[in-house]
Design a protein around this motif. Structure first.
Motif, PDB file in Angstrom:
ATOM      1  N   GLN A 261       0.821  -1.209   0.000  1.00 46.51           N
ATOM      2  CA  GLN A 261       0.000   0.000   0.000  1.00 46.51           C
ATOM      3  C   GLN A 261       0.852   1.255   0.000  1.00 46.51           C
ATOM      4  OE1 GLN A 261      -2.881   0.266   3.136  1.00 46.51           O
ATOM      5  NE2 GLN A 261      -3.590   2.301   2.543  1.00 46.51           N
ATOM      6  N   GLY A 262       1.955   1.216   0.728  1.00 42.25           N
ATOM      7  CA  GLY A 262       2.819   2.383   0.802  1.00 42.25           C
ATOM      8  C   GLY A 262       2.126   3.561   1.456  1.00 42.25           C
ATOM      9  N   SER A 263       2.447   4.749   0.969  1.00 41.82           N
ATOM     10  CA  SER A 263       1.873   5.968   1.552  1.00 41.82           C
ATOM     11  C   SER A 263       0.635   6.443   0.800  1.00 41.82           C
ATOM     12  CB  SER A 263       2.925   7.089   1.540  1.00 41.82           C
ATOM     13  OG  SER A 263       3.378   7.342   0.217  1.00 41.82           O
ATOM     14  N   GLY A 264       0.223   5.685  -0.203  1.00 42.17           N
ATOM     15  CA  GLY A 264      -0.931   6.094  -0.988  1.00 42.17           C
ATOM     16  C   GLY A 264      -2.236   5.874  -0.257  1.00 42.17           C
ATOM     17  N   PRO A 265      -3.328   6.358  -0.829  1.00 44.64           N
ATOM     18  CA  PRO A 265      -4.642   6.202  -0.201  1.00 44.64           C
ATOM     19  C   PRO A 265      -5.100   4.751  -0.283  1.00 44.64           C
ATOM     20  CG  PRO A 265      -4.882   7.116  -2.391  1.00 44.64           C
ATOM     21  CD  PRO A 265      -3.408   7.069  -2.119  1.00 44.64           C
TER      22      PRO A 265
ATOM     23  N   LEU B 260      -8.916  -8.664   2.073  1.00 40.83           N
ATOM     24  CA  LEU B 260      -8.880  -7.269   1.637  1.00 40.83           C
ATOM     25  C   LEU B 260     -10.201  -6.566   1.929  1.00 40.83           C
ATOM     26  CD1 LEU B 260      -7.036  -7.686  -1.786  1.00 40.83           C
ATOM     27  CD2 LEU B 260      -6.173  -6.450   0.215  1.00 40.83           C
ATOM     28  N   ALA B 261     -11.303  -7.286   1.806  1.00 43.02           N
ATOM     29  CA  ALA B 261     -12.616  -6.704   2.101  1.00 43.02           C
ATOM     30  C   ALA B 261     -12.694  -6.265   3.553  1.00 43.02           C
ATOM     31  CB  ALA B 261     -13.708  -7.720   1.787  1.00 43.02           C
ATOM     32  N   ARG B 262     -12.141  -7.051   4.456  1.00 36.54           N
ATOM     33  CA  ARG B 262     -12.133  -6.675   5.877  1.00 36.54           C
ATOM     34  C   ARG B 262     -11.137  -5.554   6.149  1.00 36.54           C
ATOM     35  NH1 ARG B 262     -13.003 -12.376   6.499  1.00 36.54           N
ATOM     36  NH2 ARG B 262     -10.765 -12.751   6.438  1.00 36.54           N
ATOM     37  N   ARG B 263     -10.039  -5.589   5.435  1.00 39.55           N
ATOM     38  CA  ARG B 263      -8.983  -4.589   5.643  1.00 39.55           C
ATOM     39  C   ARG B 263      -9.391  -3.211   5.146  1.00 39.55           C
ATOM     40  NH1 ARG B 263      -2.991  -5.469   3.006  1.00 39.55           N
ATOM     41  NH2 ARG B 263      -2.069  -3.447   3.566  1.00 39.55           N
TER      42      ARG B 263
ATOM     43  N   ARG C 176      -8.327   4.173  -7.334  1.00 41.24           N
ATOM     44  CA  ARG C 176      -7.333   3.112  -7.123  1.00 41.24           C
ATOM     45  C   ARG C 176      -8.059   1.776  -6.985  1.00 41.24           C
ATOM     46  NH1 ARG C 176      -2.606   3.131  -2.361  1.00 41.24           N
ATOM     47  NH2 ARG C 176      -1.124   1.851  -3.547  1.00 41.24           N
ATOM     48  N   TRP C 177      -7.817   0.899  -7.960  1.00 40.61           N
ATOM     49  CA  TRP C 177      -8.457  -0.413  -7.972  1.00 40.61           C
ATOM     50  C   TRP C 177      -7.405  -1.504  -7.920  1.00 40.61           C
ATOM     51  CZ3 TRP C 177     -13.680  -1.865  -8.340  1.00 40.61           C
ATOM     52  CH2 TRP C 177     -14.601  -0.810  -8.435  1.00 40.61           C
TER      53      TRP C 177
ATOM     54  N   ASP D 178      -7.752   0.987 -15.359  1.00 38.05           N
ATOM     55  CA  ASP D 178      -6.452   1.027 -14.697  1.00 38.05           C
ATOM     56  C   ASP D 178      -6.521   0.293 -13.364  1.00 38.05           C
ATOM     57  OD1 ASP D 178      -3.793   1.659 -14.309  1.00 38.05           O
ATOM     58  OD2 ASP D 178      -4.234   3.580 -13.339  1.00 38.05           O
ATOM     59  N   VAL D 179      -5.695  -0.734 -13.194  1.00 34.01           N
ATOM     60  CA  VAL D 179      -5.707  -1.535 -11.976  1.00 34.01           C
ATOM     61  C   VAL D 179      -4.287  -1.719 -11.459  1.00 34.01           C
ATOM     62  CG1 VAL D 179      -7.814  -2.821 -12.524  1.00 34.01           C
ATOM     63  CG2 VAL D 179      -5.599  -3.673 -13.334  1.00 34.01           C
ATOM     64  N   GLU D 180      -4.191  -2.048 -10.171  1.00 39.22           N
ATOM     65  CA  GLU D 180      -2.914  -2.406  -9.554  1.00 39.22           C
ATOM     66  C   GLU D 180      -2.934  -3.902  -9.259  1.00 39.22           C
ATOM     67  OE1 GLU D 180      -1.808   0.027  -6.207  1.00 39.22           O
ATOM     68  OE2 GLU D 180      -2.828   1.784  -7.047  1.00 39.22           O
TER      69      GLU D 180
END
Length: 272
Positions: free
Chosen positions: A81-85, A123-126, A193-194, A216-218
């Motif tokens: 995730q880093g510092s991004g949203p 990820l859904a819980r996070r 961000r997806w 656009d996806v990660e």
């Protein structure tokens, strides 16, 4: 017309893969060789049998399958995730359910790609504010059961995820349709961000499709089959394991070539 072409591509790809799948191809070579031994072309039959046996030994015991899979798995790094949203949305690709067994037994049965589902649930819980999308209809030529999306609803509900939170896309039958139908369904906004969750071996082709579709996806790769490059020094202990690894890797490499040739990806080997 586009729908007809898409259906034709789906069926042709399934039929072609049946014959090109290395494990099937080796068996077909062996059968052809055995039949030729019974007739006038014994020399050719012996050659085909020898080729099939050599292929079986190489694909079954050697690290050849690892050599095919490792570049695919290493193409996209594990997500940070880093510092991004936090992500605005999370998409998980189908391919984790055995639809025939699930329908026949009236239960939820996953296959070896089940980590896609558990990673998606984590990820859904996070990220409780993220949109959740499961995309998957049926990848079977003879469709005789529930779609993956239907089974996914029961699976995620059993894990305690609010079913109203998960958007289900149930028409797609291959990776290209996963990308196009999901894009049309969620209509992502510029700058969102997806995350895209799928098996690490499948990630290059999947990301390529989503990019070509304008989504656009990660990459969030899961379901690794290797421990790393050190596996190139480790032979398989069972022929079935080696053949399965070769089939997995070859399927993706052939898929990458076919998708690039038909314009479903913009690059032969998509990268981060």
């Amino acid at each position: 017309m586009p729908e007809r072409m898409a259906a034709m591509f789906f069926y042709l790809s399934k039929i072609a893969w049946f014959f090109l799948q290395p494990s099937n191809l080796l068996v077909l070579l062996a059968v052809a060789g055995a039949l030729l031994l019974l007739g006038r072309y014994r020399r050719l039959g012996g050659s085909l049998l020898g080729l099939a046996l050599a292929g079986l030994l190489i694909c079954g015991f050697s690290p050849f399958g690892q050599l095919l899979v490792l570049p695919l798995e290493e193409r996209f790094p594990q997500w940070q995730q880093g510092s991004g949203p936090p992500p605005d949305g999370i998409v998980v690709l189908g391919g984790s359910f055995d639809t025939a067994v699930s329908a026949g037994r009236e239960t939820v049965t996953t296959n070896e790609a089940g980590e896609r589902l558990t990673a998606f649930a984590e990820l859904a819980r996070r990220f409780p504010d993220a949109k959740l999308v499961f995309t998957g209809g049926s990848g079977r030529i003879l469709f005789d059961g529930a779609t993956e999306a239907e089974i996914a609803r029961s699976f995620f509900t059993g894990l305690g995820i609010d079913p109203a939170r998960v958007i289900l896309e149930d028409r797609s039958r291959n990776t290209w349709q996963n990308a196009v139908f999901t894009r049309d369904l969620v209509d992502p906004n510029r700058g969102e961000r997806w995350l895209l969750v799928t098996s690490a071996t499948h990630m290059p082709r999947a990301v390529g499709c989503f990019r070509a579709a304008g989504f656009d996806v990660e990459a969030y790769p899961v379901d690794y089959r290797t421990r790393g490059w050190s596996d190139l020094r480790r032979p398989f202990s069972a022929v079935s394991e080696g053949l399965r690894r070769v089939d997995t890797g070859m399927r993706e490499w052939i898929g990458l070539v076919a998708y690039r040739a038909t314009g479903r990806t913009q690059h032969l080997f998509p990268a981060p």
